[in-house]
Structure formats: structure tokens, C-alpha cells
Design a protein around this motif. Structure first.
Motif, PDB file in Angstrom:
ATOM      1  N   GLY A 185       0.059  -0.825  -4.430  1.00  0.00           N
ATOM      2  CA  GLY A 185      -0.992  -1.829  -4.357  1.00  0.00           C
ATOM      3  C   GLY A 185      -2.342  -1.231  -3.819  1.00  0.00           C
ATOM      4  N   ASP A 186      -2.080  -0.150  -3.239  1.00  0.00           N
ATOM      5  CA  ASP A 186      -3.280   0.605  -2.829  1.00  0.00           C
ATOM      6  C   ASP A 186      -2.990   2.012  -2.744  1.00  0.00           C
ATOM      7  OD1 ASP A 186      -5.754   1.405  -1.915  1.00  0.00           O
ATOM      8  OD2 ASP A 186      -5.476   0.905   0.302  1.00  0.00           O
ATOM      9  N   GLY A 187      -3.329   2.956  -3.718  1.00  0.00           N
ATOM     10  CA  GLY A 187      -3.054   4.387  -3.948  1.00  0.00           C
ATOM     11  C   GLY A 187      -1.887   4.273  -4.646  1.00  0.00           C
ATOM     12  N   ALA A 188      -1.191   5.698  -4.585  1.00  0.00           N
ATOM     13  CA  ALA A 188      -0.003   6.094  -5.260  1.00  0.00           C
ATOM     14  C   ALA A 188       1.049   6.784  -4.319  1.00  0.00           C
ATOM     15  CB  ALA A 188      -0.352   6.717  -6.470  1.00  0.00           C
ATOM     16  N   PRO A 212       0.729  -1.147   0.033  1.00  0.00           N
ATOM     17  CA  PRO A 212      -0.120  -0.034  -0.057  1.00  0.00           C
ATOM     18  C   PRO A 212       0.771   1.299   0.008  1.00  0.00           C
ATOM     19  CG  PRO A 212      -0.646  -1.445   1.704  1.00  0.00           C
ATOM     20  CD  PRO A 212       0.457  -1.832   1.263  1.00  0.00           C
ATOM     21  N   ALA A 213       0.265   2.183  -0.504  1.00  0.00           N
ATOM     22  CA  ALA A 213       1.104   3.523  -0.777  1.00  0.00           C
ATOM     23  C   ALA A 213       1.450   4.203   0.729  1.00  0.00           C
ATOM     24  CB  ALA A 213       0.319   4.700  -1.573  1.00  0.00           C
ATOM     25  N   PRO A 229       0.561  -1.738 -10.008  1.00  0.00           N
ATOM     26  CA  PRO A 229       1.742  -1.551  -9.065  1.00  0.00           C
ATOM     27  C   PRO A 229       3.051  -1.246  -9.729  1.00  0.00           C
ATOM     28  CG  PRO A 229       0.258  -3.031  -7.997  1.00  0.00           C
ATOM     29  CD  PRO A 229      -0.226  -2.978  -9.363  1.00  0.00           C
ATOM     30  N   GLY A 230       3.508   0.009  -9.672  1.00  0.00           N
ATOM     31  CA  GLY A 230       5.029   0.264 -10.346  1.00  0.00           C
ATOM     32  C   GLY A 230       4.817   0.694 -11.510  1.00  0.00           C
ATOM     33  N   THR A 231       3.568   1.301 -11.852  1.00  0.00           N
ATOM     34  CA  THR A 231       3.362   1.865 -12.972  1.00  0.00           C
ATOM     35  C   THR A 231       3.286   3.546 -12.852  1.00  0.00           C
ATOM     36  OG1 THR A 231       1.967   0.333 -13.777  1.00  0.00           O
ATOM     37  CG2 THR A 231       1.873   2.367 -14.940  1.00  0.00           C
ATOM     38  N   GLU A 250      -0.747  10.007  -2.385  1.00  0.00           N
ATOM     39  CA  GLU A 250      -1.708  10.498  -3.144  1.00  0.00           C
ATOM     40  C   GLU A 250      -2.757   9.554  -3.815  1.00  0.00           C
ATOM     41  OE1 GLU A 250      -0.655  13.310  -6.277  1.00  0.00           O
ATOM     42  OE2 GLU A 250       0.853  14.294  -5.162  1.00  0.00           O
ATOM     43  N   GLU A 251      -3.997  10.100  -3.838  1.00  0.00           N
ATOM     44  CA  GLU A 251      -5.086   9.154  -4.314  1.00  0.00           C
ATOM     45  C   GLU A 251      -5.072   9.200  -5.956  1.00  0.00           C
ATOM     46  OE1 GLU A 251      -9.072  10.227  -3.035  1.00  0.00           O
ATOM     47  OE2 GLU A 251      -8.488  10.357  -0.980  1.00  0.00           O
TER      48      GLU A 251
END
Length: 308
Positions: free
Chosen positions: A273-276, A216-217, A260-262, A254-255
Motif C-alpha cells: 500500500g505504501d512502498g514495497a 504499508p510495506a 498492491p500485491g504486484t 525497499e523504495e
């Protein structure tokens, strides 16, 4: 008082400087032996060792304070007290009991939380909202001694291990002289640590530093800031010359969403995995650390890039 000071990194220099400024007699400064540093890997003294030499203070750099000859030298100093700040060696009872008043440690956490080697990094990585610095009487147990003085420090949303270390070092340097004065006067109140809530701040291992974008972020933001500036959380990005290791040194959550990883935009917003997380500061292998805008001018990571 007649003191010995035992410390090694930059964090400890502030405390030693405060003791010198307060007029204490520093009978001897102990630090870890010179170690290879820099690109040339030449032997260099620790920050505490270098400070002591600049101020004309006698320095010893024993490989081990457990050696009988080193214990004998320490006992012969006829100290009132010894101050230990991130020294990096275990002290035996014969050392702890040698000074007239005892040995006292400046520790960068609110004990019993985060006993051990990496309390600042672990507090950040765990998401603690508050930490602090404490002066305690040293015992044979790891950071288990009675607490004498405390100053709390709030952890901000953009704090890194580096910025937090600076603030805690300043707090420790403020706390130390009046605490020693109270110890000498016999007015210091020593409070046993709680038997509950103890956690151990294990040493940071290099294997922990690689970023796993599937997390998660919120966790990755703490991971990045907790390992900044050293050893630095890192990932790999592709280039014409092959994979390039990049250290992430500062970030914020950030929302946004994506695989993941992009990379989600041209300004270092990266899906987790959740958020950025948006990287605010980064460092390419072999280059200096840069703010995001400067980093992307020299090494653009375009939207759609997938990081490893």
C-alpha cells in the motif's frame, strides 16, 4: 537447590539445561502432554519433555495443574523453588506457595510490556527496537510479579521471531543460575512492575497470518518477520494447478511503488500500500523453506504477477 522445572517449547530447554549444568537437583520436570506432530500426526513429547527424558529426569505431563491430585503431588515434592518457562498453564496459589522460596518465571519481554502468550512475536510485529528477558517472582496475576533480573536484547532489521527466540532463550539461560543463587542467599532485589505501560501479547491466531498487500510495506515487513517461522505470514500465487499458498519468512523494505500485491521484478519485490517489500526467504506449500534465489528457480514469480 531442589527444584521443579515447568516448561514446554524449545525456548524453555536452554533454561532447563542451565539448571542441570549448574548442579541443581531437578526433583521433577513438568511439561504439556504429548501432542500430534509432523505429517503422520503421531503423539510426540514436547522439547522440554524429550530433553528431560534424555537426561534421566522424572517427568509429569498433567492435562491441568488445577487438578487437586496434581497439586498434592507438587506439594509433596518439598521443593526449595520452582522455575517456570513457557509452561502453558495457569498455576493456582496452592502451587505458587508450595516451594519454600516460591515460583519464578523466565519471561521474554521487558515487563509490564507484552504480558501474555506471545511476547516475542508481538514485540517484533509492533516494531519495538528493544526487548529482553526477565526473571520474576510469580503471582496469581498474569505476568504481574516483581522483577528480579533483566537482560535487554536489541531487535535487528532482519530478526525474525525464530532468531529472536534463540537469542532470548540464551539470555534467559544465562540469567537464571545467578538469579537463583541470589534468591537462595537472600540478596535478590525484587522490584514491583510499573503500573503504567502494560500491554498484553495475545496468542497468535491463524486468521492474522494472511498478508494484506494494501498495508504499508513497513508494517508488512514486521508482520512477516514477526510470524516467521511459525505460523508464517502467507499469500496465494497462481500456478498451472491452481492457487498455491506461499509463506513469506524473511523480508526487507525497499523504495518502490505499484499496485498492491504486484510483483515488481523477477526477484520477489512486491508492491504494498505504501512502498514495497522484497522477500528474502519463502516456502511453497508442501516444500521446504528456501532463500529467494532458490525459491524463484523452482517457482518463478515474474514481474507483473498479481498476488492474492
Amino acid at each position: 537447590m531442589r527444584l521443579a522445572f515447568m516448561g514446554t517449547p524449545d525456548f524453555a530447554v536452554r533454561s532447563l539445561a542451565a539448571l542441570v549444568e549448574a548442579g541443581h537437583e531437578i526433583a521433577c520436570v513438568y511439561s504439556q502432554p504429548p501432542a500430534p506432530r509432523g505429517r503422520g500426526q503421531t503423539l510426540q513429547p514436547s522439547p522440554v519433555h524429550a530433553f528431560a527424558e534424555r537426561h534421566g529426569l522424572p517427568v509429569r505431563t498433567p492435562v491441568s495443574m488445577k487438578a487437586p491430585e496434581e497439586i498434592a503431588v507438587f506439594q509433596a515434592l518439598n521443593l526449595d523453588a520452582a522455575v517456570v518457562v513457557a509452561f502453558g498453564q495457569i498455576l493456582l496459589r496452592d502451587v505458587l506457595e508450595a516451594p519454600r522460596l516460591g515460583c519464578f518465571n523466565v519471561h521474554a519481554s521487558l515487563l509490564p510490556r507484552w504480558r501474555g502468550a506471545a511476547p516475542i512475536q508481538r514485540a517484533l510485529m509492533a516494531g519495538d527496537p528493544v526487548t529482553g528477558v526477565q526473571v520474576m517472582r510469580m503471582s496469581e496475576g498474569l505476568d504481574e510479579g516483581d522483577v528480579i533480573a533483566t537482560e535487554t536484547v536489541r531487535i535487528g532489521p532482519l530478526d525474525t521471531a525464530g532468531t529472536l527466540t534463540e537469542r532470548l532463550a540464551e539470555a534467559g539461560a544465562r540469567l537464571l543460575p545467578p538469579t537463583l543463587a541470589a534468591i537462595e542467599a537472600g540478596t535478590a532485589i525484587e522490584t514491583p512492575q510499573s503500573a503504567e505501560g502494560a500491554t498484553y501479547a495475545r496468542k497468535i491466531k491463524s486468521a492474522e497470518a494472511r498478508i494484506d498487500w494494501s498495508r504499508p510495506a513497513a508494517e508488512l515487513d514486521l508482520h512477516i518477520r514477526g510470524l516467521s517461522p511459525f505460523p508464517g505470514a502467507w499469500f496465494e500465487a497462481s500456478s498451472e494447478k491452481g492457487p498455491v499458498r506461499v509463506k513469506a519468512l524473511l523480508s526487507r523494505v525497499e523504495e518502490a511503488s505499484g499496485a498492491p500485491g504486484t510483483v515488481l521484478d523477477d526477484d520477489l519485490l512486491i508492491a504494498c500500500g505504501d512502498g514495497a517489500v522484497r522477500l528474502l526467504r519463502a516456502q511453497r506449500e508442501g516444500k521446504s523453506a528456501q532463500d529467494a534465489a532458490d525459491f524463484t528457480r523452482g517457482f518463478p514469480l515474474a514481474a507483473g504477477t498479481v498476488l492474492a
